[in-house]
Design a protein around this motif. Structure first.
Motif, PDB file in Angstrom:
ATOM      1  N   VAL A  55       2.011  13.096   0.407  1.00  0.00           N
ATOM      2  CA  VAL A  55       1.388  13.682   1.600  1.00  0.00           C
ATOM      3  C   VAL A  55       2.284  13.454   2.812  1.00  0.00           C
ATOM      4  O   VAL A  55       2.464  14.329   3.651  1.00  0.00           O
ATOM      5  CB  VAL A  55      -0.009  13.063   1.840  1.00  0.00           C
ATOM      6  N   MET A  56       2.883  12.265   2.888  1.00  0.00           N
ATOM      7  CA  MET A  56       3.670  11.960   4.073  1.00  0.00           C
ATOM      8  C   MET A  56       5.125  12.404   3.969  1.00  0.00           C
ATOM      9  O   MET A  56       5.752  12.694   4.982  1.00  0.00           O
ATOM     10  CB  MET A  56       3.602  10.455   4.360  1.00  0.00           C
ATOM     11  N   PRO A  59       0.826  -1.212   0.000  1.00  0.00           N
ATOM     12  CA  PRO A  59       0.000   0.000   0.000  1.00  0.00           C
ATOM     13  C   PRO A  59       0.860   1.262   0.000  1.00  0.00           C
ATOM     14  O   PRO A  59       1.953   1.274   0.589  1.00  0.00           O
ATOM     15  CB  PRO A  59      -0.776  -0.104   1.313  1.00  0.00           C
ATOM     16  N   THR A  60       0.338   2.307  -0.634  1.00  0.00           N
ATOM     17  CA  THR A  60       1.147   3.513  -0.758  1.00  0.00           C
ATOM     18  C   THR A  60       1.414   4.166   0.586  1.00  0.00           C
ATOM     19  O   THR A  60       2.415   4.841   0.751  1.00  0.00           O
ATOM     20  CB  THR A  60       0.452   4.509  -1.690  1.00  0.00           C
ATOM     21  N   VAL A  61       0.505   3.931   1.550  1.00  0.00           N
ATOM     22  CA  VAL A  61       0.726   4.557   2.850  1.00  0.00           C
ATOM     23  C   VAL A  61       1.976   3.965   3.510  1.00  0.00           C
ATOM     24  O   VAL A  61       2.702   4.653   4.238  1.00  0.00           O
ATOM     25  CB  VAL A  61      -0.529   4.405   3.742  1.00  0.00           C
ATOM     26  N   VAL A  62       2.284   2.703   3.194  1.00  0.00           N
ATOM     27  CA  VAL A  62       3.493   2.081   3.732  1.00  0.00           C
ATOM     28  C   VAL A  62       4.730   2.719   3.096  1.00  0.00           C
ATOM     29  O   VAL A  62       5.700   3.042   3.778  1.00  0.00           O
ATOM     30  CB  VAL A  62       3.460   0.566   3.484  1.00  0.00           C
ATOM     31  N   TYR A  63       4.667   2.917   1.783  1.00  0.00           N
ATOM     32  CA  TYR A  63       5.773   3.623   1.122  1.00  0.00           C
ATOM     33  C   TYR A  63       5.958   5.020   1.714  1.00  0.00           C
ATOM     34  O   TYR A  63       7.075   5.484   1.926  1.00  0.00           O
ATOM     35  CB  TYR A  63       5.503   3.754  -0.373  1.00  0.00           C
ATOM     36  N   TYR A 108       5.193   6.080   4.676  1.00  0.00           N
ATOM     37  CA  TYR A 108       5.769   5.995   6.011  1.00  0.00           C
ATOM     38  C   TYR A 108       7.267   5.729   5.925  1.00  0.00           C
ATOM     39  O   TYR A 108       8.066   6.353   6.617  1.00  0.00           O
ATOM     40  CB  TYR A 108       5.062   4.877   6.775  1.00  0.00           C
ATOM     41  N   PHE A 109       7.625   4.817   5.021  1.00  0.00           N
ATOM     42  CA  PHE A 109       9.045   4.483   4.814  1.00  0.00           C
ATOM     43  C   PHE A 109       9.812   5.723   4.352  1.00  0.00           C
ATOM     44  O   PHE A 109      10.891   6.020   4.853  1.00  0.00           O
ATOM     45  CB  PHE A 109       9.125   3.374   3.771  1.00  0.00           C
ATOM     46  N   MET A 150      -0.407   9.393  -1.283  1.00  0.00           N
ATOM     47  CA  MET A 150       0.036   9.207   0.095  1.00  0.00           C
ATOM     48  C   MET A 150       1.535   9.444   0.278  1.00  0.00           C
ATOM     49  O   MET A 150       1.966   9.994   1.274  1.00  0.00           O
ATOM     50  CB  MET A 150      -0.333   7.812   0.589  1.00  0.00           C
ATOM     51  N   LEU A 189      10.027   8.219   7.314  1.00  0.00           N
ATOM     52  CA  LEU A 189      10.756   7.785   8.504  1.00  0.00           C
ATOM     53  C   LEU A 189      12.222   7.482   8.209  1.00  0.00           C
ATOM     54  O   LEU A 189      13.108   7.816   8.987  1.00  0.00           O
ATOM     55  CB  LEU A 189      10.091   6.533   9.072  1.00  0.00           C
ATOM     56  N   THR A 190      12.492   6.846   7.064  1.00  0.00           N
ATOM     57  CA  THR A 190      13.835   6.349   6.800  1.00  0.00           C
ATOM     58  C   THR A 190      14.547   7.142   5.710  1.00  0.00           C
ATOM     59  O   THR A 190      15.662   7.623   5.904  1.00  0.00           O
ATOM     60  CB  THR A 190      13.760   4.866   6.373  1.00  0.00           C
TER      61      THR A 190
END
Lengths: 432, 457
Positions: free
Chosen positions: B385-386, B276-280, B282-283, B382, B286-287
């Motif tokens: 956005v993130m 999911p794009t939200v995981v990308y 977040y990655f 996403m 965060l990283t």
């Protein structure tokens, strides 16, 4: 091949110009071949590097989620010794039997009593070492064994978020000191955080759970499936079995193919403008989310359905027509059952896409702070990916683990769905 | 009566109609008459007449009744206390409605508390009328259809016509969705462009929706920085990552890799597409973001942002890799084997064959795939956005922050503004722009793919 294709070339059969044969053993030729083979090897290595790099990204992504997320499933417990007779709780044994027992304990001031016990056990400020909800653990222990109230006992209760973070080496200095002291007394232990699977969102990272978001996701998916599957399958049947080739069907086809590639956020804008502002459906509800996602994945189901129906050989249709079946009977009794595995595979893949989708749901307001799981389709709810997004915005460090833990849960669901799709494809795929 | 109970009531009536129609047809059959259709088909015919008109009316009534309820509430003497118009009147009405439904938690306006009982009364009145008509329609439909059951009646043909109609309606939903998207975007954008001139929006170079001046709202709503950011992140940085990696992966997997390697690596790429794009996102946040910031600091940019264009673009590129690779895979596979074999037989090495024969022959398909990939990248939400920042700057430096159309849509619509402000309407204008651009890219790409496929078939 017509002769016009080779008009400029010498006619076939004409005498070729005389040319000395190439001597392949000269240094120049050998060097040239060596260079060509070297280029070949380089190209091949380049390809290998590209594949390795792409898969490497996946591994790094998964590894980083796992390493930071596994801690989210654990919690730190503190062994709290409680002297129940000394606390003098105003409950009778009779109250502890029957259904009102938990209320009786709450009414007897168990929460405050547990706090006092913590101060007694760990000294001044000891009630800050245990989580606010620690008394619930004590309550459940008492309910399981009312005899506890008559003696002194030790119960593992969840530690507060500060202590929890410090136990993992990411806390403030004073908390670290407390942890060192408690560890010296052998009072700390780690346990699996089952609460994470049963609770909803909260402001304290130690108390959050994903059940609220998961239930929202399940309700949303149910609406999506109920709307998108029948509509998608029916329109696939229409386009494949009935529609003649005319401008009208071309229009349908173009819009389906295009819808499959429209950015998901546009569907969110559609949901906002149509479902919320025009039809006045409830905001943040799984109903609206499900409808929006259904519009989004319907083209996926239609395309998969058409391919599956196309793969059923004409002989099946001809045989059914031959024994006098009507068109509807041919489709619904013969073609559709044979195409169903393919359609289901496409549907599962579409549903997996909908499960991971975030952006359109943000547009229709499913980003609210929802502290209790939704009760129905019209209740305010959030879904798993949106919950991940919300937690990722939190400043508190404890949320990093929880976010990654929620991601692991989401990925596990997606993996299971994709595995189901692959299994279905392999088991029922027929080669005609 | 609540909607779910009504639905079950109608379905129950349908079941009764089905059973009684079947009993009747069977009785006719036993009586020695030669039936045209099977008893089950007669039964289905009657059940359809019972359920479908009633449910269609129920749906129409559900859409109509809120305005009827509001009208009757406004006609009530209790509504005289309402202010003459505008925002306050609407919010009092909305609050009274939610109080009447039992959804509200206390009232902000005193008037709405007085109106709530009136609302509840009108609501239950219209609800009962609707339920009555629905049940009446169901019974009437059943009676009409039952009266038509005769041995010669062609129930099967009628039922099949109904099914055909359902198929047609289902396939029209796709068109309706497209139309709905287009109309809702155009409608809201038209309201936006009534406030802000089109030229200001399309060619203005300042984007700062936080402060919109009342006299000249167009001055702070120029979307050029957003267009540039979208293009820079989605079509430049992401593609620099995705095209070489995706293309080379496809070439390696189709031309070089052992079948066993292929069997393991292909699902791996598919998983990459399924994350999911939200995981990308977040990655990336965060990283990747902080790592790139450190690189930028090491390169001598002490004030580099961790929300750089590079981090969003890189991660987006990784997300697009499987997309490019599967499109390239398909187009290379579509090139006739004879061309490849011919080239190899002439003594060309594999890499020369790929670069001089296969790729040129597959080029239209590959280009179409890249267009689709670009369309997907600029519509991706996403990750930006993130990981991207909200500051709209026009820059060529990938370490600086840039913002995109999708990120701004989310920011504009999730703020705390009332719906009709220039700020929220701007989101729809941005959405329209995004829709038109991706639509054009998709149409061109799909057309190229189709024509190319026909060329080799």
């Amino acid at each position: 091949m017509s002769s016009t294709l080779v008009a400029g070339a010498p006619a076939i059969g004409a005498e070729p110009a005389a040319r000395a044969p190439t001597d392949w053993r000269t240094d120049a030729m050998r060097g040239r071949i060596r260079r060509r083979y070297a280029a070949e090897r380089r190209f091949r290595l380049l390809g290998l590097a590209a594949v390795t790099l792409s898969c490497g990204f996946l591994l790094v992504l998964l590894a980083s989620m796992l390493s930071s997320g596994l801690g989210g499933f654990q919690r730190t417990d503190v062994r709290l010794s409680i002297d129940f007779p000394a606390l003098n709780l105003p409950v009778t044994r009779g109250q502890l039997r029957g259904s009102g027992a938990d209320l009786a304990l709450a009414g007897a001031g168990l929460q405050g009593a547990v706090g006092r016990a913590a101060v007694q056990a760990f000294g001044e400020g000891g009630d800050r070492y245990i989580a606010d909800r620690a008394w619930l653990t004590v309550r459940d222990a008492v309910l399981a064994d009312p005899g506890l109230l008559t003696r002194r006992t030790a119960i593992d209760v969840p530690a507060s978020s500060g202590i929890d973070a410090a136990a993992r080496g990411a806390g403030r200095a004073d908390d670290e000191a407390v942890v060192a002291r408690l560890e010296g007394l052998r009072l700390l232990s780690t346990a699996i955080n089952w609460d994470f699977f049963t609770r909803a969102d909260a402001t304290d990272p130690g108390a959050v759970g994903i059940w609220g978001a998961l239930k929202g996701s399940l309700l949303t998916m149910a609406v999506t499936l109920l709307v998108a599957f029948p509509v998608g399958v029916l329109s696939a049947i229409y386009l494949e079995e009935y529609a003649g080739r005319n401008r009208w069907t071309d229009l349908i086809e173009v819009s389906i193919n295009n819808l499959a590639a429209v950015p998901s956020i546009i569907f969110g804008l559609l949901g906002l403008a149509v479902f919320l502002n025009t039809l006045h459906l409830p905001r943040s509800a799984p109903l609206v989310g499900g409808l929006t996602l259904a519009l989004m994945i319907m083209p996926v189901i239609v395309i998969a359905g058409r391919n599956a129906i196309k793969a059923v050989p004409p002989s099946i249709r001809d045989a059914a027509f031959g024994i006098g079946a009507s068109r509807i009977q041919v489709v619904f009794h013969h073609v559709l059952p044979l195409a169903l595995p393919g359609i289901l595979t496409g549907t599962i893949i579409g549903m997996a896409r909908a499960l991971g989708e975030t952006a359109p749901l943000l547009m229709i307001g499913m980003r609210a702070f929802i502290a209790s799981p939704p009760g129905g389709l019209a209740d305010p709810a959030t879904v798993l990916p949106v919950q991940i997004f919300l937690w990722s915005d939190e400043v508190s460090r404890g949320f990093v683990e929880k976010t990654s833990a929620a991601i692991i849960v989401l990925l596990a669901f997606l993996l299971a769905m994709n595995a189901a799709a692959i299994y279905l494809r392999n088991k029922f795929e027929t080669r005609w | 009566m609540n909607p779910l109970a009504l639905l079950f009531l109608v379905l129950g009536l349908g079941l009764i109609a089905w059973l009684s129609a079947r009993a009747r047809a069977i009785a006719l059959d036993r009586g020695g008459a030669q039936l045209h259709s099977r008893p089950r088909q007669h039964a289905t015919y009657v059940a359809l007449w019972t359920v479908v008109p009633a449910l269609i009316f129920a749906a129409i009534w559900a859409a109509l009744s809120p305005s009827l309820v509001t009208a009757s509430v406004l006609a009530d003497p209790a509504a005289a206390v309402l202010p003459a118009g505008g925002f306050e009147r609407d919010s009092i009405l909305a609050e009274a409605r939610s109080l009447a439904l039992g959804r509200g938690y206390g009232a902000f306006y005193d008037e709405s508390e007085a109106l709530a009982p009136v609302f509840a009364q009108a609501q239950s009145f219209y609800r009962w009328i609707g339920a009555g008509i629905v049940v009446l329609l169901a019974v009437a439909g059943a009676a009409y259809a039952l009266s038509r059951i005769t041995p010669l009646f062609r129930a099967r043909a009628q039922v099949e016509r109904g099914v055909m109609l359902a198929l047609l309606v289902a396939s029209l939903i796709a068109i309706l969705t497209t139309l709905g998207i287009f109309l809702s975007l155009v409608f809201e954008s038209a309201r936006f462009f009534a406030i802000v001139p089109v030229t200001d929006f399309l060619f203005g170079t300042t984007w700062s929706p936080q402060v919109i001046s009342q006299r000249d709202p167009g001055a702070s709503l120029g979307a050029v920085p957003l267009f540039w950011g979208t293009f820079f992140i989605g079509a430049v940085i992401a593609m620099i990552v995705a095209i070489p990696l995706g293309l080379m992966s496809a070439v390696y997997l189709t031309q070089y890799a052992h079948p066993r390697v292929r069997r393991w690596v292909k699902p791996c790429l598919e998983i990459l597409a399924g994350v999911p794009t939200v995981v990308y996102g977040y990655f990336a946040a965060l990283t990747v973001g902080p790592a790139i910031r450190q690189i930028a600091v090491a390169l001598g940019m002490p004030y580099a942002s961790s929300e750089s264009a590079l981090s969003a673009g890189l991660v987006m590129g990784v997300m697009i890799i499987p997309f490019v690779s599967s499109m390239a895979d398909d187009s290379i596979a579509a090139v006739p084997t004879a061309m490849r074999d011919g080239s190899l037989a002439m003594g060309a090495t594999t890499n020369e064959t790929i670069r001089r024969v296969l790729l040129p022959a597959a080029l239209p398909g590959v280009v179409a795939g890249i267009l689709l990939a670009v369309s997907r990248a600029i519509g991706e939400t996403m990750i930006v956005v993130m990981a991207a920042s909200g500051a709209a700057t026009i820059t060529l430096n990938p370490f600086e922050s840039a913002t995109t159309v999708t990120k701004q849509i989310v920011d504009l619509l999730t703020g705390e503004a009332e719906f009709d402000s220039a700020k929220t309407l701007a989101a729809f204008a941005l959405g329209l722009t995004l829709f038109v651009i991706t639509f054009l890219l998709n149409i061109v790409a799909l057309r190229v793919v189709k024509r190319y496929r026909e060329a080799y078939e």
